[in-house]
Motif scaffolding. Structure first.
Motif, mmCIF file in Angstrom:
data_model
loop_
_atom_site.group_PDB
_atom_site.id
_atom_site.type_symbol
_atom_site.label_atom_id
_atom_site.label_comp_id
_atom_site.label_asym_id
_atom_site.label_seq_id
_atom_site.Cartn_x
_atom_site.Cartn_y
_atom_site.Cartn_z
ATOM 1 N N VAL A 131 48.928 37.082 35.171
ATOM 2 C CA VAL A 131 47.891 37.722 34.364
ATOM 3 C C VAL A 131 47.915 39.234 34.570
ATOM 4 C CG1 VAL A 131 45.386 37.903 34.041
ATOM 5 C CG2 VAL A 131 46.445 35.668 34.456
ATOM 6 N N ASN A 132 47.746 39.984 33.480
ATOM 7 C CA ASN A 132 47.610 41.435 33.574
ATOM 8 C C ASN A 132 46.234 41.752 34.149
ATOM 9 O OD1 ASN A 132 46.819 44.215 32.750
ATOM 10 N ND2 ASN A 132 48.841 44.198 31.771
ATOM 11 N N LEU A 133 46.202 42.303 35.351
ATOM 12 C CA LEU A 133 44.930 42.470 36.050
ATOM 13 C C LEU A 133 44.025 43.478 35.354
ATOM 14 C CD1 LEU A 133 46.034 42.447 39.808
ATOM 15 C CD2 LEU A 133 45.582 40.546 38.255
ATOM 16 N N VAL A 134 44.607 44.512 34.780
ATOM 17 C CA VAL A 134 43.786 45.555 34.164
ATOM 18 C C VAL A 134 43.198 45.071 32.843
ATOM 19 C CG1 VAL A 134 43.786 47.884 33.201
ATOM 20 C CG2 VAL A 134 45.060 47.400 35.306
ATOM 21 N N SER A 135 44.064 44.570 31.950
ATOM 22 C CA SER A 135 43.563 44.179 30.633
ATOM 23 C C SER A 135 42.642 42.967 30.708
ATOM 24 C CB SER A 135 44.739 43.887 29.693
ATOM 25 O OG SER A 135 45.489 42.774 30.151
ATOM 26 N N GLU A 136 42.852 42.089 31.713
ATOM 27 C CA GLU A 136 42.004 40.908 31.854
ATOM 28 C C GLU A 136 40.831 41.138 32.811
ATOM 29 O OE1 GLU A 136 42.294 38.229 30.049
ATOM 30 O OE2 GLU A 136 44.057 39.049 29.030
ATOM 31 N N ARG A 137 40.692 42.359 33.286
ATOM 32 C CA ARG A 137 39.579 42.757 34.161
ATOM 33 C C ARG A 137 39.490 41.879 35.415
ATOM 34 N NH1 ARG A 137 34.643 42.477 32.774
ATOM 35 N NH2 ARG A 137 34.870 40.675 31.409
ATOM 36 N N VAL A 148 55.880 41.799 45.946
ATOM 37 C CA VAL A 148 55.346 42.135 44.628
ATOM 38 C C VAL A 148 55.674 43.587 44.315
ATOM 39 C CG1 VAL A 148 53.264 42.336 43.229
ATOM 40 C CG2 VAL A 148 53.496 40.447 44.872
ATOM 41 N N GLU A 149 56.266 43.805 43.140
ATOM 42 C CA GLU A 149 56.649 45.150 42.743
ATOM 43 C C GLU A 149 55.794 45.626 41.578
ATOM 44 O OE1 GLU A 149 60.786 44.872 41.907
ATOM 45 O OE2 GLU A 149 61.381 44.776 44.024
ATOM 46 N N GLY A 150 55.903 46.931 41.283
ATOM 47 C CA GLY A 150 55.150 47.496 40.183
ATOM 48 C C GLY A 150 53.983 48.334 40.669
ATOM 49 N N ASP A 151 53.162 48.762 39.718
ATOM 50 C CA ASP A 151 52.026 49.635 40.022
ATOM 51 C C ASP A 151 50.843 48.804 40.495
ATOM 52 O OD1 ASP A 151 50.504 51.921 40.238
ATOM 53 O OD2 ASP A 151 49.864 51.881 38.140
ATOM 54 N N LEU A 152 51.052 48.096 41.593
ATOM 55 C CA LEU A 152 50.025 47.226 42.151
ATOM 56 C C LEU A 152 49.996 47.381 43.668
ATOM 57 C CD1 LEU A 152 50.916 43.987 40.152
ATOM 58 C CD2 LEU A 152 48.884 45.386 39.777
ATOM 59 N N ILE A 153 48.846 47.099 44.255
ATOM 60 C CA ILE A 153 48.715 47.072 45.707
ATOM 61 C C ILE A 153 48.838 45.618 46.145
ATOM 62 C CG2 ILE A 153 47.241 47.605 47.666
ATOM 63 C CD1 ILE A 153 48.221 50.049 46.123
ATOM 64 N N ALA A 154 49.704 45.342 47.119
ATOM 65 C CA ALA A 154 49.913 43.968 47.576
ATOM 66 C C ALA A 154 49.806 43.906 49.093
ATOM 67 C CB ALA A 154 51.279 43.454 47.131
ATOM 68 N N PHE A 267 64.942 33.361 50.748
ATOM 69 C CA PHE A 267 64.326 32.770 51.932
ATOM 70 C C PHE A 267 63.060 33.523 52.356
ATOM 71 C CE2 PHE A 267 68.737 31.271 52.338
ATOM 72 C CZ PHE A 267 68.513 29.924 52.536
ATOM 73 N N GLU A 268 62.903 34.760 51.914
ATOM 74 C CA GLU A 268 61.753 35.571 52.318
ATOM 75 C C GLU A 268 60.700 35.540 51.226
ATOM 76 O OE1 GLU A 268 61.712 36.511 55.369
ATOM 77 O OE2 GLU A 268 63.788 35.855 55.611
ATOM 78 N N THR A 269 59.768 34.614 51.330
ATOM 79 C CA THR A 269 58.695 34.495 50.351
ATOM 80 C C THR A 269 57.346 34.467 51.056
ATOM 81 O OG1 THR A 269 58.836 32.078 50.363
ATOM 82 C CG2 THR A 269 60.147 33.252 48.706
ATOM 83 N N ALA A 270 56.297 34.748 50.311
ATOM 84 C CA ALA A 270 54.966 34.826 50.906
ATOM 85 C C ALA A 270 53.913 34.625 49.822
ATOM 86 C CB ALA A 270 54.756 36.179 51.595
ATOM 87 N N ALA A 271 52.676 34.442 50.278
ATOM 88 C CA ALA A 271 51.518 34.515 49.389
ATOM 89 C C ALA A 271 50.947 35.912 49.528
ATOM 90 C CB ALA A 271 50.482 33.459 49.776
ATOM 91 N N TRP A 272 50.735 36.571 48.397
ATOM 92 C CA TRP A 272 50.303 37.962 48.382
ATOM 93 C C TRP A 272 48.942 38.097 47.714
ATOM 94 C CZ3 TRP A 272 53.687 41.313 50.758
ATOM 95 C CH2 TRP A 272 54.998 40.852 50.923
ATOM 96 N N LEU A 273 48.109 38.942 48.283
ATOM 97 C CA LEU A 273 46.871 39.340 47.629
ATOM 98 C C LEU A 273 47.168 40.630 46.869
ATOM 99 C CD1 LEU A 273 43.775 38.413 47.730
ATOM 100 C CD2 LEU A 273 43.471 40.498 49.035
ATOM 101 N N VAL A 274 46.940 40.610 45.565
ATOM 102 C CA VAL A 274 47.342 41.723 44.709
ATOM 103 C C VAL A 274 46.126 42.235 43.949
ATOM 104 C CG1 VAL A 274 48.852 42.412 42.803
ATOM 105 C CG2 VAL A 274 49.616 40.683 44.443
ATOM 106 N N TYR A 275 46.003 43.558 43.893
ATOM 107 C CA TYR A 275 44.931 44.147 43.096
ATOM 108 C C TYR A 275 45.422 45.434 42.465
ATOM 109 C CZ TYR A 275 44.266 46.220 47.773
ATOM 110 O OH TYR A 275 44.472 46.795 49.000
ATOM 111 N N PRO A 276 44.777 45.892 41.383
ATOM 112 C CA PRO A 276 45.250 47.088 40.684
ATOM 113 C C PRO A 276 45.292 48.289 41.612
ATOM 114 C CG PRO A 276 43.603 45.950 39.378
ATOM 115 C CD PRO A 276 43.590 45.305 40.730
#
Length: 303
Positions: A131-137, A148-154, A267-276
């Motif tokens: 989900v797009n965090l910004v457009s979906e609020r 997690v890559e991109g303009d996000l904090i993880a 092999f390197e995977t995780a659960a990430w908390l992501v926010y704008p």
């Protein structure tokens, strides 16, 4: 000029629809349209170009949004900062997570979270779409995979890894699974993502990697469906540890290759908390993040 009207303008610009904003706020669409028309009259500008089928920002509206949106965000930060002095975290927290992880690992934690933070309301969207965090609020996303890559904090919540599992009934009725290549004699249960349907990767205790072609005639999604199929004895499945460890402990499933690490991608995977990406993190998000880190056990990763 009323701040709530300005916030309404930003919401309409983001969603591109009076009706969508009206549904989110549980009001009549005409009230949204009327508020925007009054704002346009006050500014002496047309902010939206409207037709019977579409709506888009005018050039003036786009410029106005660009200057206004950061100010509205800063006002929200200011309100949040002031509220922290006088009380506990509160407000609506909107969270998105994958279907199975959300249902199996996040929902069971909600009673304790609500008891600790009774003034925070939570709205969950469980979906396997990103989900797009910004457009979906959305305030927070919980995502599974590599970094997690991109303009996000993880922030990492927990390491994840995979196991090849099968039911004791299945193993007793089919050719033995002693080494990973034995899987080629079996019809595996497959996940719908392409990377999980063709090849599984194994790493032994000496660090040697092996790629094993996989085939099967049952493909399932979400991951909880794969778990159910494995429990029914329909075949071996590649599933995350957080989903199968309880079934293994109860003897319902067997970790077929306990001396190997296994994956379909990396092999390197995780659960990430992501926010704008933003300069100020609301307290409701911060306490939710801290709570998950405290209550999601990291488990024991096989080396």
């Amino acid at each position: 000029m009323d701040i709530k009207t300005l916030e309404l303008f930003v919401a309409v610009a983001r969603r591109g629809s009076f009706a969508a904003v009206a549904r989110e706020r549980d009001v009549d669409p005409s009230s949204i349209s009327r508020a925007i028309s009054e704002l346009e009259a006050e500014l002496g500008l047309r902010l939206f170009q409207r037709t019977t089928r579409s709506m888009a920002l005018t050039e003036a509206g786009d410029l106005y949004l660009g200057r206004l949106e950061p100010l509205i965000e800063e006002l929200g930060h200011a309100r949040e900062a002031a509220s922290q002095i006088s009380g506990a975290p509160h407000g609506l927290l909107r969270v998105t997570a994958s279907v199975t992880f959300g249902q199996m690992r996040i929902l069971p934690l909600l009673p304790a979270f609500r008891a600790r933070f009774p003034d925070i309301s939570i709205e969950f969207l469980f979906t396997d779409e990103n989900v797009n965090l910004v457009s979906e609020r959305m305030d927070v996303a919980i995502r599974l995979g590599p970094v997690v890559e991109g303009d996000l904090i993880a922030a990492k919540l927990m390491d994840t890894y995979y196991r090849v599992v099968a039911s004791p009934t299945y193993l007793g009725a089919h050719p033995p699974l002693k080494v990973p290549t034995d899987l080629q004699q079996h019809r595996a249960l497959l996940f719908t993502l392409r990377a999980y349907r063709t090849t599984w990767l194994f790493r032994d205790e000496e660090g040697r990697d092996e790629s094993v072609p996989i085939a099967g005639d049952i493909t399932l999604s979400p991951a909880g469906s794969l778990l159910a199929a494995a429990l029914l004895g329909l075949g071996p499945a590649l599933l995350p540890h957080w989903l199968v460890d309880d079934a293994i402990a109860m003897g319902q499933l067997v970790d077929v290759f306990p001396r190997h690490r296994v994956t379909a991608t990396t092999f390197e995977t995780a659960a990430w908390l992501v926010y704008p990406s933003r300069a100020y993190l609301p307290s409701k998000v911060r306490v939710f993040a801290d709570f998950l880190k405290e209550n999601l056990p990291n488990g024991h990763r096989k080396r």
